[in-house]
Scaffold this motif. Structure first.
Motif, short mmCIF file in Angstrom:
data_model
loop_
_atom_site.label_atom_id
_atom_site.label_comp_id
_atom_site.label_asym_id
_atom_site.label_seq_id
_atom_site.Cartn_x
_atom_site.Cartn_y
_atom_site.Cartn_z
N UNK A 121 63.67 11.38 64.91
CA UNK A 121 62.16 11.99 64.64
C UNK A 121 62.31 13.04 63.58
N UNK A 122 61.65 12.83 62.41
CA UNK A 122 61.90 13.89 61.30
C UNK A 122 60.83 14.75 61.36
N UNK A 123 61.14 16.16 61.13
CA UNK A 123 60.02 17.22 61.47
C UNK A 123 58.94 17.50 60.49
N UNK A 124 58.29 16.26 60.32
CA UNK A 124 57.12 16.25 59.27
C UNK A 124 56.03 16.56 60.24
N UNK A 125 56.01 18.00 60.45
CA UNK A 125 55.12 18.46 61.49
C UNK A 125 53.52 18.44 61.17
N UNK A 126 53.15 18.30 59.92
CA UNK A 126 51.77 18.17 59.48
C UNK A 126 51.11 17.05 59.86
N UNK A 127 51.81 15.97 60.20
CA UNK A 127 50.94 14.70 60.81
C UNK A 127 50.39 15.05 62.17
N UNK A 128 50.93 16.30 62.77
CA UNK A 128 50.43 16.60 64.01
C UNK A 128 49.32 17.81 63.87
N UNK A 129 49.39 18.38 62.89
CA UNK A 129 48.46 19.63 62.80
C UNK A 129 47.10 19.11 62.80
N UNK A 130 46.32 19.79 63.58
CA UNK A 130 44.67 19.53 63.91
C UNK A 130 44.11 19.05 62.48
N UNK A 131 44.19 19.90 61.54
CA UNK A 131 43.37 19.52 60.49
C UNK A 131 43.72 18.17 59.70
N UNK A 132 45.09 17.89 59.92
CA UNK A 132 45.33 16.53 59.18
C UNK A 132 45.14 15.54 59.93
N UNK A 133 45.25 15.47 61.30
CA UNK A 133 45.11 14.59 62.27
C UNK A 133 43.46 14.03 62.24
N UNK A 134 42.71 15.09 62.22
CA UNK A 134 41.35 14.84 61.92
C UNK A 134 41.01 14.08 60.68
N UNK A 135 41.62 14.73 59.41
CA UNK A 135 41.33 13.80 58.45
C UNK A 135 41.57 12.24 58.41
N UNK A 136 42.98 12.05 59.13
CA UNK A 136 43.61 10.82 59.47
C UNK A 136 42.38 9.79 60.15
N UNK A 137 42.01 10.36 61.28
CA UNK A 137 40.83 9.79 62.08
C UNK A 137 39.56 9.34 61.43
N UNK A 138 39.26 10.28 60.29
CA UNK A 138 38.00 10.24 59.52
C UNK A 138 38.35 8.94 58.44
N UNK A 139 39.46 8.83 58.09
CA UNK A 139 39.62 7.59 57.10
C UNK A 139 40.08 6.33 58.08
N UNK A 140 40.40 6.44 58.75
CA UNK A 140 40.66 5.15 59.83
C UNK A 140 39.40 4.58 60.21
N UNK A 141 38.42 5.64 60.42
CA UNK A 141 36.86 5.05 60.86
C UNK A 141 36.46 4.22 60.00
N UNK A 142 36.95 4.16 58.95
CA UNK A 142 36.18 3.23 57.60
C UNK A 142 34.99 3.90 57.17
N UNK A 143 34.40 4.79 57.44
CA UNK A 143 33.23 5.37 57.24
C UNK A 143 33.43 5.93 55.85
N UNK A 144 34.45 6.48 55.11
CA UNK A 144 34.46 6.70 53.97
C UNK A 144 35.19 5.73 52.95
N UNK A 145 35.25 4.45 53.37
CA UNK A 145 35.46 3.44 52.42
C UNK A 145 37.00 3.31 52.23
N UNK A 146 37.47 2.95 51.19
CA UNK A 146 38.70 2.85 50.74
C UNK A 146 39.43 4.11 49.85
N UNK A 147 40.22 4.49 50.30
CA UNK A 147 41.01 5.98 49.59
C UNK A 147 41.19 5.53 47.97
N UNK A 148 40.74 6.23 47.08
CA UNK A 148 41.11 6.06 45.83
C UNK A 148 41.95 6.87 44.99
#
Length: 414
Positions: A121-148
């Motif tokens: 396990x590499x200590x890339x802790x930002x993947x667990x930070x609430x602000x970024x987990x929320x952004x990830x969930x928003x993108x996975x939802x598909x509501x924002x389309x494709x990332x450009x």
């Protein structure tokens, strides 16, 4: 409860041990550090016996596999050798970033972990930070389309630059990992995780512009303690380390009571202490600003700015997608977003959730808990920072440094 050994009792190593102790989910079997004073501190803090203290990793590894997990939080230059030995003994690893000091070493570690069926396990802790987990969930939802494209700024900060990359352990490139890897593999990892495509090529520019003798104030001394300008200088180490004793400890020079200001002043008034030097008169050559341009599969692009010339300790992110955009700052922990044609909205990430944890936007303890969950199989694990998921950021970072040294030449990632 899992058992673990700790290699490197610095600021990060101490945090992981304290975290496991606080959660009561790990038994500390042994601590290894080359500094006897740190071993004595670990002995005191965790009630260890002398037989559980090791001055070098070879002596510890000679005992064979004596725990489930090895936490490797030593300096960058020791990672590769220690990781290889630990994996061959059968340890699972919690590995402080960077993984290793070269692209080849990172790949070898990932390949060995796969062959040995060991979890790293590499200590890339930002993947667990609430602000970024929320952004990830928003993108996975598909509501924002494709990332450009994604733009991010890593606000290193004038004080952090002085501590780590001018006076400190990452100041000289010949001795350690390039700053874009050592400091920003977190950020590069976010690009790889949020875009979720392979990075194909990068280009980069950057240099050391300010922290050199050319910018030393007239009349400044070689050391802060006897400099006649110290009372008006923001880089006065005596003032900084008495205000922030955690960084005094992180320097590796001071191991006393954090509230003992006189002891801190004494420690940082010694010319043998590299952290006592004037920031304009050190032997540093690490960059103080750098930009990285990235191209991912499908033409998706990214742009990272790393700079010392800011308040420090925060990151700002903007995601541009086909159906909307997202922007966020760790300064106020607010995510602002808009679906095109609709009114802008915002999400306030819980201040209690973020600031109740130590560092990295609340991700540190979440990472440690997820590692234990995965090893114990007691709860569903996210496994967000397994080495196979985390190595791409390092390949991007090493390619960026290669590009920078060649004046911005485009470097392809194999």
């Amino acid at each position: 409860m899992i058992s673990y050994i700790l290699i490197g009792y610095g600021q990060r190593g101490k945090f992981y041990a304290d975290c496991l102790q606080k959660m009561n989910r790990g038994e500390l079997v042994a601590v290894c550090d080359k500094a006897q004073s740190k071993l004595e501190l670990a002995k005191k803090n965790y009630g260890l016996r002398d037989a559980q203290l090791y001055g070098n990793s070879d002596a510890l590894f000679a005992k064979g596999k004596i725990a489930d997990l090895a936490i490797i939080a030593s300096m960058d230059q020791y990672h590769y050798e220690q990781v290889i030995k630990a994996l061959n003994l059968g340890y699972h690893l919690l590995l402080e970033k960077p993984i290793a000091q070269t692209e080849r070493q990172c790949i070898e570690i990932a390949e060995l972990a796969k062959r040995m069926n060991r979890k790293v396990y590499v200590c890339h802790v930002l993947r667990y930070a609430p602000i970024y987990t929320t952004i990830k969930e928003m993108l996975v939802s598909g509501e924002f389309g494709d990332v450009v494209t994604i733009s991010q700024t890593e606000h290193v900060g004038w004080w952090h630059q002085a501590h780590s990359f001018v006076r400190g352990n990452w100041s000289k490139t010949e001795d350690t990992t390039p700053m874009i890897v050592a400091k920003c593999c977190h950020d590069l990892d976010l690009f790889a995780w949020l875009i979720d495509k392979k990075c194909e090529k990068v280009s980069s520019f950057g240099s050391l512009t300010y922290y050199n003798r050319d910018h030393a104030p007239d009349g400044s001394g070689e050391y802060c303690y006897n400099c006649k300008l110290k009372d008006s200088c923001i880089y006065n180490c005596l003032d900084f380390y008495t205000k922030y004793p955690n960084f005094a400890f992180a320097s590796g020079q001071y191991l006393g009571d954090g509230n003992d200001k006189s002891a801190i002043i004494k420690c940082f008034s010694q010319e043998t202490n590299p952290y006592s030097r004037c920031v304009y008169k050190c032997d540093n050559d690490a960059v103080d600003h750098q930009v990285v341009n990235m191209q991912f599969e499908g033409g998706v692009t990214g742009q990272l700015t790393m700079t010392a010339f800011c308040e420090g300790g925060i990151r700002t992110t903007r995601v541009h997608a086909t159906k909307g955009f997202i922007e966020a700052s760790m300064l106020d922990n607010v995510i602002r977003y808009e679906i095109y044609g609709q009114a802008p909205k915002e999400i306030k990430v819980s201040a209690e959730e973020v600031f109740g944890k130590q560092g990295h936007g609340g991700g540190d303890e979440k990472l440690v808990a997820d590692v234990i969950n995965d090893l114990e199989h007691s709860e569903k694990s996210l496994g967000l920072t397994s080495i196979e998921r985390s190595v791409m950021s390092h390949l991007m970072g090493f390619a960026a440094e290669e590009s920078r040294l060649q004046g911005g030449k485009v470097v392809e990632i194999g």
